[in-house]
Scaffold this motif. Structure first.
Motif, PDB file in Angstrom:
ATOM      1  N   GLY A 188       4.359  13.501   3.201  1.00 16.35           N
ATOM      2  CA  GLY A 188       5.205  12.540   2.498  1.00 16.35           C
ATOM      3  C   GLY A 188       4.419  11.299   2.123  1.00 16.35           C
ATOM      4  O   GLY A 188       3.211  11.218   2.344  1.00 16.35           O
ATOM      5  N   VAL A 189       5.146  10.355   1.559  1.00 17.90           N
ATOM      6  CA  VAL A 189       4.564   9.088   1.114  1.00 17.90           C
ATOM      7  C   VAL A 189       5.337   7.953   1.764  1.00 17.90           C
ATOM      8  O   VAL A 189       6.567   7.983   1.834  1.00 17.90           O
ATOM      9  N   TYR A 190       4.614   6.946   2.263  1.00 15.35           N
ATOM     10  CA  TYR A 190       5.222   5.723   2.773  1.00 15.35           C
ATOM     11  C   TYR A 190       4.699   4.560   1.953  1.00 15.35           C
ATOM     12  O   TYR A 190       3.490   4.424   1.762  1.00 15.35           O
ATOM     13  N   GLY A 191       5.596   3.713   1.468  1.00 16.75           N
ATOM     14  CA  GLY A 191       5.220   2.434   0.874  1.00 16.75           C
ATOM     15  C   GLY A 191       5.308   1.397   1.977  1.00 16.75           C
ATOM     16  O   GLY A 191       6.322   1.310   2.676  1.00 16.75           O
ATOM     17  N   VAL A 192       4.235   0.643   2.172  1.00 15.61           N
ATOM     18  CA  VAL A 192       4.182  -0.339   3.257  1.00 15.61           C
ATOM     19  C   VAL A 192       3.831  -1.707   2.680  1.00 15.61           C
ATOM     20  O   VAL A 192       2.877  -1.839   1.914  1.00 15.61           O
ATOM     21  N   VAL A 193       4.616  -2.717   3.056  1.00 16.82           N
ATOM     22  CA  VAL A 193       4.333  -4.092   2.675  1.00 16.82           C
ATOM     23  C   VAL A 193       3.686  -4.767   3.878  1.00 16.82           C
ATOM     24  O   VAL A 193       4.284  -4.842   4.957  1.00 16.82           O
ATOM     25  N   GLU A 194       2.456  -5.229   3.691  1.00 16.41           N
ATOM     26  CA  GLU A 194       1.747  -5.955   4.746  1.00 16.41           C
ATOM     27  C   GLU A 194       1.888  -7.445   4.479  1.00 16.41           C
ATOM     28  O   GLU A 194       1.545  -7.925   3.391  1.00 16.41           O
ATOM     29  N   ARG A 197       0.844  -1.196   0.000  1.00 16.01           N
ATOM     30  CA  ARG A 197       0.000   0.000   0.000  1.00 16.01           C
ATOM     31  C   ARG A 197       0.874   1.239   0.000  1.00 16.01           C
ATOM     32  O   ARG A 197       2.049   1.200   0.370  1.00 16.01           O
ATOM     33  N   GLU A 198       0.265   2.325  -0.426  1.00 19.00           N
ATOM     34  CA  GLU A 198       0.943   3.615  -0.426  1.00 19.00           C
ATOM     35  C   GLU A 198       0.131   4.557   0.446  1.00 19.00           C
ATOM     36  O   GLU A 198      -1.055   4.777   0.205  1.00 19.00           O
ATOM     37  N   ASP A 199       0.758   5.080   1.482  1.00 15.90           N
ATOM     38  CA  ASP A 199       0.093   5.978   2.430  1.00 15.90           C
ATOM     39  C   ASP A 199       0.597   7.405   2.231  1.00 15.90           C
ATOM     40  O   ASP A 199       1.804   7.640   2.158  1.00 15.90           O
ATOM     41  N   ILE A 200      -0.322   8.345   2.165  1.00 19.00           N
ATOM     42  CA  ILE A 200       0.027   9.760   2.208  1.00 19.00           C
ATOM     43  C   ILE A 200      -0.028  10.134   3.689  1.00 19.00           C
ATOM     44  O   ILE A 200      -1.027   9.870   4.374  1.00 19.00           O
ATOM     45  N   VAL A 201       1.058  10.720   4.186  1.00 18.47           N
ATOM     46  CA  VAL A 201       1.168  11.003   5.617  1.00 18.47           C
ATOM     47  C   VAL A 201       1.483  12.472   5.866  1.00 18.47           C
ATOM     48  O   VAL A 201       1.977  13.179   4.986  1.00 18.47           O
ATOM     49  N   GLU A 202       1.190  12.871   7.102  1.00 18.49           N
ATOM     50  CA  GLU A 202       1.583  14.202   7.554  1.00 18.49           C
ATOM     51  C   GLU A 202       2.364  14.026   8.845  1.00 18.49           C
ATOM     52  O   GLU A 202       1.906  13.362   9.774  1.00 18.49           O
ATOM     53  N   ARG A 203       3.542  14.634   8.880  1.00 14.47           N
ATOM     54  CA  ARG A 203       4.393  14.561  10.072  1.00 14.47           C
ATOM     55  C   ARG A 203       3.980  15.635  11.069  1.00 14.47           C
ATOM     56  O   ARG A 203       3.234  16.559  10.732  1.00 14.47           O
ATOM     57  N   ARG A 204       4.482  15.514  12.266  1.00  8.82           N
ATOM     58  CA  ARG A 204       4.134  16.435  13.346  1.00  8.82           C
ATOM     59  C   ARG A 204       4.383  17.891  12.969  1.00  8.82           C
ATOM     60  O   ARG A 204       3.632  18.784  13.348  1.00  8.82           O
ATOM     61  N   ASP A 205       5.426  18.146  12.160  1.00  9.29           N
ATOM     62  CA  ASP A 205       5.741  19.535  11.780  1.00  9.29           C
ATOM     63  C   ASP A 205       4.879  20.051  10.623  1.00  9.29           C
ATOM     64  O   ASP A 205       5.055  21.162  10.148  1.00  9.29           O
TER      65      ASP A 205
END
Length: 184
Positions: free
Chosen positions: A37-43, A25-33
Motif C-alpha cells: 500500500g501507500v502511506y502519505g505522511v506529513v512530517e 512524503r509518500e511511502d510504499i509499504v508492505e504489511r505483515r500479510d
C-alpha cells in the motif's frame, strides 16, 4: 514475512512536497500479510502548548486568523520553531508563551504529550501548565500579525469549548487532560 516481522515495513519513500513548515512524503509499504500500500505522511516539528493560569484563575488565550479555515479563532498559546528541529519542549514553551502573550512563567509543569493526528502526521504536542505569570512584551512572527491575547475565567473557557466556539483540538484536549489529572 514471519510473526516477528514489523506490522508494516517501508519499501521506499519519496518527498512529494516540502516547505519550511512541513515535509510531505509518500511511502510504499508492505504489511505483515504481504499486501502492499501507500502511506502519505506529513512530517512537522513537535510543538508546545501552554495553559497559562494566573493567581486569580485567569487563563490566557490567543486569537488569530487561521488561514486554512478562513477565520479568527481562540486557542491556547502554542507553536513550534520551524527552523530548529529537536528543540527542548520546555524551552519552546517558555519562548512561545512570551512570543504570543507577552508573559513569562516562573513555573512550568509538564502535563503530557499528545499526537496531533498520528494517522498521517509525525507531529506531537507537549502540554505545559504555566503559573507564576509576569508581564514582559510580545515578539510576534510575521505569520502572527493581528494576534491578540486576552484573559478569561476558567469557566468561560469551558463554556466556549462546550458551545463549540473553541474548536482547536489541541486546546480542547489540553483542557480535558488537565481536568482529568486534577490540575484545573
Amino acid at each position: 514475512m514471519t510473526d516477528d516481522a514489523p506490522e508494516i515495513m517501508m519499501l521506499s519513500t519519496k518527498t512529494v512536497y516540502q516547505n519550511r513548515w512541513m515535509t510531505v512524503r509518500e511511502d510504499i509499504v508492505e504489511r505483515r500479510d504481504g499486501s502492499r500500500g501507500v502511506y502519505g505522511v506529513v512530517e512537522k516539528n513537535d510543538f508546545s502548548l501552554i495553559v497559562p493560569i494566573d493567581a486569580t484563575g485567569t487563563v490566557y488565550l490567543v486569537e488569530q486568523f487561521r488561514y486554512p479555515v478562513g477565520k479568527r479563532c481562540w486557542e491556547l498559546p502554542q507553536g513550534s520553531w520551524e527552523e530548529q528541529a529537536g528543540v527542548d519542549p520546555l524551552e519552546l514553551a517558555h519562548g512561545e508563551l512570551r512570543e504570543e502573550t507577552g508573559l513569562a512563567a516562573d513555573e512550568m509543569t509538564y502535563v503530557g504529550q499528545l499526537f496531533e493526528a498520528y494517522g498521517y502526521s509525525t507531529q506531537s504536542c507537549h502540554i505545559f501548565l504555566a503559573r507564576g505569570l509576569r508581564p514582559l512584551s510580545t515578539n510576534l512572527d510575521p505569520e502572527e500579525q493581528g494576534l491578540i491575547s486576552r484573559g478569561f475565567a476558567i469557566e468561560t473557557v469551558i463554556e466556549l469549548i462546550v458551545r463549540g466556539e473553541i474548536k482547536d483540538a489541541a486546546t480542547v484536549a489540553a483542557f480535558g487532560l488537565l481536568r482529568l489529572k486534577g490540575l484545573l
